[in-house]
Design a protein around this motif. Structure first.
Motif, short mmCIF file in Angstrom:
data_model
loop_
_atom_site.label_atom_id
_atom_site.label_comp_id
_atom_site.label_asym_id
_atom_site.label_seq_id
_atom_site.Cartn_x
_atom_site.Cartn_y
_atom_site.Cartn_z
N VAL A 149 28.06 -13.35 14.02
CA VAL A 149 28.35 -12.57 15.22
C VAL A 149 29.09 -13.48 16.21
O VAL A 149 28.59 -14.55 16.54
CB VAL A 149 27.05 -12.03 15.88
CG1 VAL A 149 27.37 -11.13 17.06
CG2 VAL A 149 26.21 -11.28 14.85
N GLY A 156 31.71 -10.16 28.74
CA GLY A 156 31.37 -9.04 27.84
C GLY A 156 30.40 -8.05 28.49
O GLY A 156 29.67 -8.40 29.40
N VAL A 162 31.82 -8.54 21.73
CA VAL A 162 30.94 -8.89 20.61
C VAL A 162 31.56 -8.33 19.34
O VAL A 162 31.91 -7.15 19.29
CB VAL A 162 29.53 -8.28 20.79
CG1 VAL A 162 28.67 -8.52 19.54
CG2 VAL A 162 28.84 -8.83 22.02
N GLU A 182 26.83 -16.64 16.47
CA GLU A 182 25.39 -16.48 16.24
C GLU A 182 25.14 -16.05 14.82
O GLU A 182 25.96 -15.34 14.23
CB GLU A 182 24.89 -15.33 17.13
CG GLU A 182 24.11 -15.78 18.31
CD GLU A 182 23.64 -14.59 19.14
OE1 GLU A 182 23.70 -14.73 20.36
OE2 GLU A 182 23.26 -13.53 18.58
N GLU A 183 23.97 -16.44 14.30
CA GLU A 183 23.57 -15.88 13.00
C GLU A 183 23.41 -14.37 13.17
O GLU A 183 23.00 -13.90 14.24
CB GLU A 183 22.25 -16.50 12.53
CG GLU A 183 21.10 -16.21 13.48
CD GLU A 183 19.73 -16.60 12.95
OE1 GLU A 183 19.47 -16.50 11.75
OE2 GLU A 183 18.91 -17.03 13.79
N TRP A 184 23.74 -13.63 12.14
CA TRP A 184 23.56 -12.18 12.17
C TRP A 184 22.10 -11.89 11.85
O TRP A 184 21.55 -12.38 10.86
CB TRP A 184 24.47 -11.52 11.14
CG TRP A 184 24.30 -10.04 11.06
CD1 TRP A 184 24.74 -9.12 11.95
CD2 TRP A 184 23.65 -9.30 10.02
NE1 TRP A 184 24.40 -7.85 11.55
CE2 TRP A 184 23.73 -7.93 10.36
CE3 TRP A 184 23.00 -9.66 8.83
CZ2 TRP A 184 23.18 -6.93 9.56
CZ3 TRP A 184 22.46 -8.67 8.04
CH2 TRP A 184 22.55 -7.31 8.41
N ILE A 185 21.46 -11.13 12.73
CA ILE A 185 20.03 -10.82 12.55
C ILE A 185 19.90 -9.44 11.91
O ILE A 185 20.41 -8.45 12.45
CB ILE A 185 19.29 -10.85 13.91
CG1 ILE A 185 19.50 -12.18 14.64
CG2 ILE A 185 17.80 -10.54 13.72
CD1 ILE A 185 18.92 -13.39 13.94
N PHE A 259 15.51 -8.50 19.64
CA PHE A 259 15.54 -8.01 18.26
C PHE A 259 14.14 -8.15 17.67
O PHE A 259 13.48 -9.16 17.91
CB PHE A 259 16.50 -8.84 17.40
CG PHE A 259 17.92 -8.84 17.88
CD1 PHE A 259 18.59 -7.64 18.12
CD2 PHE A 259 18.62 -10.02 18.06
CE1 PHE A 259 19.92 -7.63 18.55
CE2 PHE A 259 19.94 -10.03 18.49
CZ PHE A 259 20.58 -8.83 18.73
P1 ADP Z 1 26.60 -6.95 25.33
O1 ADP Z 1 26.49 -8.01 26.35
O2 ADP Z 1 27.98 -6.43 25.20
O3 ADP Z 1 25.56 -5.86 25.46
P2 ADP Z 1 25.02 -7.97 23.08
O4 ADP Z 1 24.82 -9.42 22.91
O5 ADP Z 1 23.86 -7.19 23.58
O6 ADP Z 1 26.32 -7.70 23.94
O7 ADP Z 1 25.47 -7.35 21.68
C1 ADP Z 1 25.79 -5.99 21.52
C2 ADP Z 1 25.13 -5.46 20.26
O8 ADP Z 1 25.60 -6.19 19.11
C3 ADP Z 1 23.62 -5.63 20.22
O9 ADP Z 1 22.96 -4.60 20.91
C4 ADP Z 1 23.35 -5.61 18.73
O10 ADP Z 1 23.35 -4.28 18.22
C5 ADP Z 1 24.56 -6.34 18.16
N1 ADP Z 1 24.24 -7.79 18.02
C6 ADP Z 1 24.35 -8.73 18.98
N2 ADP Z 1 23.94 -9.94 18.53
C7 ADP Z 1 23.55 -9.75 17.26
C8 ADP Z 1 23.03 -10.62 16.23
N3 ADP Z 1 22.86 -11.92 16.42
N4 ADP Z 1 22.74 -10.07 15.01
C9 ADP Z 1 22.94 -8.75 14.78
N5 ADP Z 1 23.43 -7.90 15.69
C10 ADP Z 1 23.75 -8.37 16.92
#
Ligand code: ADP
Length: 386
Positions: A149, A156, A162, A182-185, A259
């Motif tokens: 990610v 943002g 993102v 970031e690692e994908w969760i 998460f």
């Molecule tokens: P924003 O500031 O635009 O809200 P976020 O960091 O909340 O950005 O990311 C938006 C969405 O992307 C999250 O709600 C999630 O669904 C997905 N996401 C973000 N980080 C990760 C992650 N490390 N792994 C999997 N999905 C992610």
């Protein structure tokens, strides 16, 4: 200057300046007017949601140092409904003795996703593994572990900034900006909690909620309160959210996004230093709304109860795809036949695809009841254009 006893207040109770006049400022202002506060806002748009509700609307950019000073001059305390604002001027104002909640130092940390994550990690708050990357070059991508990610460090919101890269074939999606990777969760749920914290360090936690995202827009679509999670998970989520806000020494109301991993652990995703979309349900479903709670905190009044009165679901009303222009609210009559449904329209005079135009909250006897009502209304109530 007139002196009052500790439990005596003049009218207006306090002159509050809000930087930003969007829907969060609007809902804060509605609560403020109920309680007798004065509200002054700074927003570039004469038609912003809080225009005409605020006592004073300074029309200007959120990065205009002179306008920020003008707002500070007519307000006893400053807060904000958006994090993309000029922190340099806020820091100057703070150092000159203006009261600003949450503090400009905290805001500066939150504005940069790298610094935010570093501070959380340093304080033992569990976050996904991350690293700073200036640019995702072909060489970087050649040795990267996918999926990953990429998040822009600055600027943002609502999923903009993102991108999820599934493999080297997604190279064209890469953002050309300083980022974190970031690692994908592989999470099972996205959870959130509203945390309130006073200048004295007293805290109050709202219930853990689940945020359900729309696949197409990556915008939170539905919020379910309370989240259907094991009490052990709810406790861990509360502990971690509190740890995060303590780590930042936050004073105000914070939306903490998390998460829930497959092995039922909590990872903190990010923190919003203001009332949050995941807390709109608190207006009808909790004793004290997140907006009233913010007012209590910034004016030094006691925290209110965060008790959930009834299970609730909140649905964001986003502008329909393919519709831009003056809005038309379709299906309102039918929606309002549903018992327990409250309709909120933010007062934006132009709709655009996926723009947040309003929301509804439905209270139920139990979660299933509220969700079933939501399903009935979801395809009926729409914001289209005239
Ligand atoms: P924003 O500031 O635009 O809200 P976020 O960091 O909340 O950005 O990311 C938006 C969405 O992307 C999250 O709600 C999630 O669904 C997905 N996401 C973000 N980080 C990760 C992650 N490390 N792994 C999997 N999905 C992610």
């Amino acid at each position: 200057m007139l002196q009052y006893q500790p439990d005596q207040f003049p009218y207006p109770l306090l002159r509050i300046g809000i930087i930003g006049g969007g829907q969060l400022a609007k809902m804060t202002t509605l609560a403020a007017k109920q309680m007798g506060f004065q509200v002054n806002i700074l927003d570039p748009s004469p038609h912003c949601p809080t225009a005409h509700l605020a006592d004073l609307h300074i029309v200007g950019s959120l990065y205009d140092a002179d306008k920020l000073r003008e707002l500070a001059k007519v307000s006893e305390v400053l807060t904000y409904d958006i994090e993309h604002i000029d922190t340099a001027t806020l820091k100057m104002l703070y150092n000159e003795g203006h009261t600003i909640y949450p503090s400009p130092d905290l805001l500066e940390i939150i504005q940069d996703k790298l610094i935010q994550k570093q501070i959380l990690a340093q304080h033992g708050v569990p976050v996904p593994c991350f690293e700073a990357v200036d640019s995702l070059t072909p060489d970087y991508l050649a040795q990267a572990h996918f999926p990953l990610v990429q998040k822009a460090r600055l600027g943002g919101y609502d999923g903009k900034g993102v991108v999820i890269l599934k493999g080297p074939e997604d190279a064209d999606k890469v953002l050309q900006t300083p980022s974190i990777v970031e690692e994908w969760i592989d999470f099972t749920k996205e959870l959130a909690i509203i945390i309130a914290r006073t200048a004295k360090g007293e805290t109050a936690c709202y219930p853990v909620v689940e945020m359900v995202f729309d696949d197409k827009t990556n915008i939170c679509d539905i919020v379910e309160a309370p989240a259907k999670v094991h009490p052990r998970v709810a406790d861990e989520a509360k502990r971690m959210a509190l740890l995060a806000i303590e780590a930042l020494n936050g004073v105000g109301v914070f939306g903490v996004e998390m998460f829930l991993t497959r092995d039922e652990h909590i990872l903190i995703n990010e923190i919003a230093p203001r009332p949050h979309n995941s807390g709109h349900y608190t207006i009808e479903a909790c004793i004290t709304s997140q907006f009233e709670q913010l007012l209590r905190i910034i004016s030094g009044l006691p925290l209110g109860s965060t008790e959930l009165l009834r299970p609730a679901v909140m649905l964001n009303l986003l502008g329909e795809a393919g519709h831009s222009g003056p809005p038309l609210i379709e299906g309102l009559r039918e929606a309002l036949t549903i018992p327990g449904l409250s309709f909120h329209y933010y007062g934006k005079d132009v709709t655009q695809p996926y723009r947040k135009m309003g929301h509804i909250t439905i209270l139920g006897d139990h979660s299933e009841d509220a969700l079933e009502k939501l399903e009935r209304v979801k395809d009926v109530l729409k914001i289209v254009s005239r």
